[in-house]
Design an enzyme around this catalytic site. Structure first.
Site, mmCIF file in Angstrom:
data_model
loop_
_atom_site.group_PDB
_atom_site.id
_atom_site.type_symbol
_atom_site.label_atom_id
_atom_site.label_comp_id
_atom_site.label_asym_id
_atom_site.label_seq_id
_atom_site.Cartn_x
_atom_site.Cartn_y
_atom_site.Cartn_z
ATOM 1 C CE LYS A 80 -3.820 2.181 2.592
ATOM 2 N NZ LYS A 80 -4.742 2.050 3.738
ATOM 3 C CB SER A 155 -7.984 4.074 2.802
ATOM 4 O OG SER A 155 -7.147 3.460 3.778
ATOM 5 C CB SER A 179 -8.545 1.208 5.741
ATOM 6 O OG SER A 179 -9.279 2.401 5.820
#
Length: 501
Positions: A80, A155, A179
């Site tokens: 990420k 997210s 998330s």
């Protein structure tokens, strides 16, 4: 039979193929890089550097030839874009950091590299991890591989989409209010948020420091256990990392996988397990298709020997206002460092230093980030701190206590991850409150600092994936993973793939 990445369903299979020399790390990396290029329309990645990836893969092969390989050496992973990575851009999905390259690796990246894992690239995300749909990224929205007109969740939407679409066998994510779990649910993969402090936050670009926690996203509970083995552990560089004397000991998170509980049988490996069902998770706001799918999964757990027990988490509905006071307050503080002086976006034209600050931040941050900074600054301002922030922290303590009362009656808590399946792109962008409500079942776990995970358990409306949420007590990740693994041994939801993958 020659090795084919198309038949791979777990990291263990990849690791076994690499160990048997059925495939090299370089061949594997080339396969996934080709997939990433072909699936560019998903917008799952913000940065790919094929030469850097292949160099890591060749080093993994050399390491194996020297007899120095670990279980994960040569296994590809995507990170990420909130984890800083030396030599790669680290953008946090923001214009503010669009061209930033870190001089060091995040501890998570460093540890996975030490295990010999090969970085495929950086995955797209909501800007500074603020979002539930991955529509807030400066680099554009990510699309869900199951239906490209829908969101993948956020997210960590880029990581979820990459794993679901077969662009990476595993990815890192972060979970501040859901998330990892929510995009895992929306994208039909497995993901776990560990106990707060289990995984180092050093080098993880901060959103809300008392909530942010890194974790793995992959296809199976076993995958997540193996990845957590590499990621977790005390880190003196992170002041919130849990030291060994407080429970942050290194452990094998896979040690219970495939084992029946004490006194249980092979046919009912979870006999004696008490599953708590919060009545607040099965009421108003939960869509019928999600409830039906989750209850079917709970019936499967009963067949495995578990007992269902009703519990109560009475402050669940307060988790949204509490979270949206505390998290923006911490974001307001954390994001004050991005001013265009030492790094990050700097406005091209300005009159003086103050004007440069204002213009750089106005241009560098997106609308949702600005909204949360303003909310956070407001609740921390003189005259409002006691009324909002202090009250929110008191309720946060009550929420954590509610979980402990529930765990006195059960061993694990289960329920839906989200009230609905993934929604259409653009459906909620004009209504922030509706977007925030999508996190109603994940926020309280984060506020309490407990471990939680999402496990694929079926499909809802539009043939979209539904995740079952498992919540454990502090430091109970190994038992949580055992419980998820038993379900996956009895079902095949985690093996389902989107048609285009």
């Amino acid at each position: 039979m020659p090795f084919s990445a198309d038949s791979v369903t777990s990291l263990r299979q990849l690791a076994d193929a690499l160990a048997a020399r059925s495939v090299s790390a370089e061949e594997l990396a080339r396969t996934y890089l080709a997939r990433i290029e072909q699936a560019g329309a998903l917008n799952a990645f913000t940065h790919v550097d094929a030469e850097r990836t292949l160099a890591q893969a060749r080093e993994a092969d050399a390491r194996r030839a020297r007899g120095e390989a670990t279980l994960l050496t040569g296994v590809p992973v995507a990170h990420k874009d909130v984890f800083v990575t030396r030599g790669w851009r680290a953008t946090a999905g923001s214009k503010m950091l669009a061209n930033y390259e870190s001089p060091f690796d995040a501890t998570v990246v460093e540890r996975m590299a030490a295990a010999g894992m090969v970085t495929l690239g950086k995955t797209n995300m909501d800007e500074f991890a603020m979002g539930s749909s991955n529509e807030n990224s400066f680099f554009g929205a990510v699309r869900n591989p199951w239906d490209t007109d829908r969101v993948p969740g956020g997210s960590s939407g880029g990581s979820a989409a990459a794993v679901a679409a077969g662009l990476a066998p595993a990815a890192t994510g972060t979970d501040t209010g859901g998330s990892i779990r929510q995009p895992s649910s929306f994208s039909g993969i497995t993901g776990i948020k560990p106990t707060y402090g289990r995984v180092s936050r050093y080098g993880m670009i901060a959103f809300a420091s008392s909530l942010d926690q890194g974790g793995p996203m992959a296809h199976t509970a076993e995958d997540c256990a193996l990845l957590l083995n590499a990621m977790a552990g005390f880190d003196a560089k992170d002041s919130t990392s849990i030291p060994p004397e407080q429970g942050g000991v290194d452990e094998d998170f896979a040690r219970y996988l495939g084992q029946p509980r004490a006194g249980a049988s092979e046919s009912q490996p979870l006999a004696g397990l008490r599953i708590g069902l919060p009545r607040e998770y099965f009421g108003k706001g939960l869509s019928p298709d999600v409830e039906e799918t989750v209850r079917a999964a709970l019936r499967q757990y009963e067949q495995l020997g578990a007992t269902l027990v009703e519990v109560s988490l009475p402050k669940t509905e307060l988790s949204i206002p509490v979270y949206y006071v505390i998290a923006p307050a911490e974001a307001s503080s954390n994001l004050s460092r991005f001013d265009g002086v030492r790094y990050g976006h700097r406005a091209a034209e300005y009159r003086d230093l103050l004007d440069m600050y204002k213009k750089s931040r106005a241009e560098g941050f997106g609308a949702e980030v600005k909204r949360r900074i303003m909310v956070g600054t407001y609740v921390l301002s003189h005259g409002y701190y006691d009324a909002y922030y202090l009250q929110a922290q008191k309720i946060r303590r009550i929420i954590a206590d509610d979980f402990q009362r529930a765990f006195a009656q059960c061993d694990v808590i289960m329920g839906p991850v989200a009230p609905t399946v993934a929604w259409k792109l653009g459906e909620k962008t004009s209504d922030p409150v509706q977007m925030y409500l999508a996190d109603i079942f994940t926020l309280s776990t984060s506020l309490a600092g407990l471990p939680g995970m999402s496990v694929p358990c079926g499909f809802g409306d539009g043939n979209m994936p539904v995740g079952l949420q498992l919540i454990g007590n502090y430091f109970d990740e190994a038992r949580l993973l055992q419980t998820a693994h038993a379900f996956q041994q009895a079902t095949d939801w985690h093996l389902r793939r989107p048609a285009k993958a």
